[in-house]
Design a protein around this motif. Structure first.
Motif, PDB file in Angstrom:
ATOM      1  N   ALA A  88       0.876  -1.150   0.162  1.00 26.93           N
ATOM      2  CA  ALA A  88      -0.069  -0.013   0.092  1.00 26.93           C
ATOM      3  C   ALA A  88       0.785   1.246  -0.062  1.00 26.93           C
ATOM      4  N   GLN A  89       2.087   1.110   0.277  1.00 28.51           N
ATOM      5  CA  GLN A  89       2.898   2.251   0.364  1.00 28.51           C
ATOM      6  C   GLN A  89       2.563   3.173   1.278  1.00 28.51           C
ATOM      7  N   VAL A  90       2.388   2.708   2.387  1.00 31.20           N
ATOM      8  CA  VAL A  90       2.273   3.511   3.979  1.00 31.20           C
ATOM      9  C   VAL A  90       3.193   2.881   4.720  1.00 31.20           C
ATOM     10  N   PRO A  91       3.750   3.873   5.796  1.00 32.92           N
ATOM     11  CA  PRO A  91       4.322   3.510   7.035  1.00 32.92           C
ATOM     12  C   PRO A  91       3.799   2.281   7.736  1.00 32.92           C
ATOM     13  N   MET A  92       4.690   1.318   8.174  1.00 33.35           N
ATOM     14  CA  MET A  92       4.408   0.237   8.959  1.00 33.35           C
ATOM     15  C   MET A  92       3.542   0.763  10.205  1.00 33.35           C
ATOM     16  N   PRO A  93       2.353   0.492  10.192  1.00 31.44           N
ATOM     17  CA  PRO A  93       1.529   0.888  11.533  1.00 31.44           C
ATOM     18  C   PRO A  93       1.859   0.068  12.899  1.00 31.44           C
ATOM     19  N   ARG A  94       1.437   0.766  13.986  1.00 34.20           N
ATOM     20  CA  ARG A  94       1.590  -0.086  15.079  1.00 34.20           C
ATOM     21  C   ARG A  94       0.642  -1.230  15.160  1.00 34.20           C
ATOM     22  N   VAL A  95       0.871  -2.182  15.692  1.00 33.77           N
ATOM     23  CA  VAL A  95       0.004  -3.388  15.683  1.00 33.77           C
ATOM     24  C   VAL A  95      -0.433  -3.742  16.962  1.00 33.77           C
ATOM     25  N   TYR A  96      -1.723  -4.226  17.216  1.00 35.13           N
ATOM     26  CA  TYR A  96      -2.358  -4.339  18.387  1.00 35.13           C
ATOM     27  C   TYR A  96      -3.153  -5.764  18.264  1.00 35.13           C
ATOM     28  N   ILE A  97      -3.250  -6.358  19.296  1.00 33.30           N
ATOM     29  CA  ILE A  97      -4.235  -7.594  19.570  1.00 33.30           C
ATOM     30  C   ILE A  97      -5.199  -7.279  20.610  1.00 33.30           C
ATOM     31  N   ILE A  98      -6.336  -7.902  20.331  1.00 31.45           N
ATOM     32  CA  ILE A  98      -7.566  -7.921  21.227  1.00 31.45           C
ATOM     33  C   ILE A  98      -7.793  -9.269  21.696  1.00 31.45           C
ATOM     34  N   ASP A  99      -7.750  -9.786  22.808  1.00 27.87           N
ATOM     35  CA  ASP A  99      -8.208 -10.776  23.524  1.00 27.87           C
ATOM     36  C   ASP A  99      -9.796 -11.145  23.333  1.00 27.87           C
ATOM     37  N   ASP A 100     -10.233 -11.555  22.215  1.00 20.70           N
ATOM     38  CA  ASP A 100     -11.595 -11.777  21.978  1.00 20.70           C
ATOM     39  C   ASP A 100     -11.654 -13.120  20.851  1.00 20.70           C
TER      40      ASP A 100
END
Length: 298
Positions: A94-106
């Motif tokens: 997508a030619q965008v910066p690497m975003p922050r990555v999160y996980i939701i325990d669900d």
């Protein structure tokens, strides 16, 4: 078909955002007329309040939204290799910066993106999504989220959230001020038109939260179609997106999430695959079957 759909949804988004700003102005005018006798003054105050809400929420959108949805950040591929590498790949395409990555325990499969712009974006996926999606499907889902980032949908949704919050605050203020006797005395010269204006202003204030909700949902629905098409553009694999949406149709509602952020998710976290006849107006997402049909037509 793909680029026609993208252009159509962008036009609809502009109309919805214009409607949002007009709604804020109308509420300000109604409150100003009722309590100060000045519609223009009310519009100015409402505009200032909306700008304050937008600046605060946009500046802190990622942390606020992630905290609201009980998401925890991962900082390296060692913590969740499949998710990290797929996000990394889709961001590169997508030619965008690497975003922050999160996980939701669900256990319910879902995902969303948020942030102010591509340079300050974040994506989140539930543990349920990581369990049921194969590599192609996970790429499709993250391609969908990267499309939201690339198209600045994350900023649009944040602005819509801020405007909806500002409208709620204005309506609550009007209700409390009226309750405690803050309404201005009606001028004897108002006559029939004055009474009509007062009644209209009261009805507008009462119906404003519903109108804001409908506008927010319409914006979300338009952007979901656009992000589905964007995912296909990034992955060159429409079947991956179709397969992912098919799996989401059987998902159960999420256990812990903030209702105000429902529109951010890839599918409605409160309803998921369940669809009722009135959902076309009051849902944050288009029906999954309709989304799948559009992809199949491509």
């Amino acid at each position: 078909m793909l680029y026609q759909q993208i252009a159509q949804n962008k036009r609809k988004t502009v109309l919805v955002m214009v409607g949002f700003f007009l709604l804020v102005a109308l509420i300000g005018a109604a409150i100003g007329y009722l309590f100060a006798g000045s519609a223009v003054g009310g519009i100015i105050i409402a505009g200032i309040i909306a700008l304050i809400y937008m600046s605060v929420i946009i500046g802190q959108s990622t942390d606020v939204v992630m905290n609201m949805n009980n998401a925890h950040e991962i900082h390296s591929a060692q913590e969740a290799p499949a998710l990290w590498h797929v996000v990394e790949d889709m961001a590169m395409v997508a030619q965008v910066p690497m975003p922050r990555v999160y996980i939701i325990d669900d256990p319910s499969p879902n995902a969303f993106a948020t942030g102010n712009n591509p340079e300050h974006a974040a994506v989140a996926a539930t543990t349920g999504l990581l369990q049921i999606m194969n590599r192609e499907e996970l790429e499709a889902v993250m391609g969908h989220e990267m499309s939201h980032v690339r198209n600045y949908d994350i900023r649009l949704q944040t602005i819509a959230l801020a405007l909806a919050a500002a409208i709620s605050m204005l309506v609550n203020f009007a209700g409390n001020f009226w309750w405690f006797g803050g309404r201005r005395d009606r001028d004897e010269n108002d006559g029939g038109w004055g009474i009509l204006a007062i009644v209209g202003s009261i009805l507008l204030i009462m119906l404003a939260p519903l109108a804001a909700t409908i506008a927010q949902m319409a914006l979300s629905r338009n952007r979901e179609y656009l992000a589905d098409a964007g995912s296909v553009e990034l992955t060159r694999n429409p079947q991956g997106m179709i397969s992912a949406l098919e799996k989401l149709k059987t998902a159960q509602p999420m256990k812990h999430m903030a209702p105000s952020s429902s529109g951010l998710y890839i599918s409605d976290p409160e309803e998921n695959g369940h669809h009722r006849w009135y959902d076309d107006l009051f849902a944050t997402h288009p029906p999954l079957d309709a989304r799948i049909k559009r992809l199949e037509e491509m």
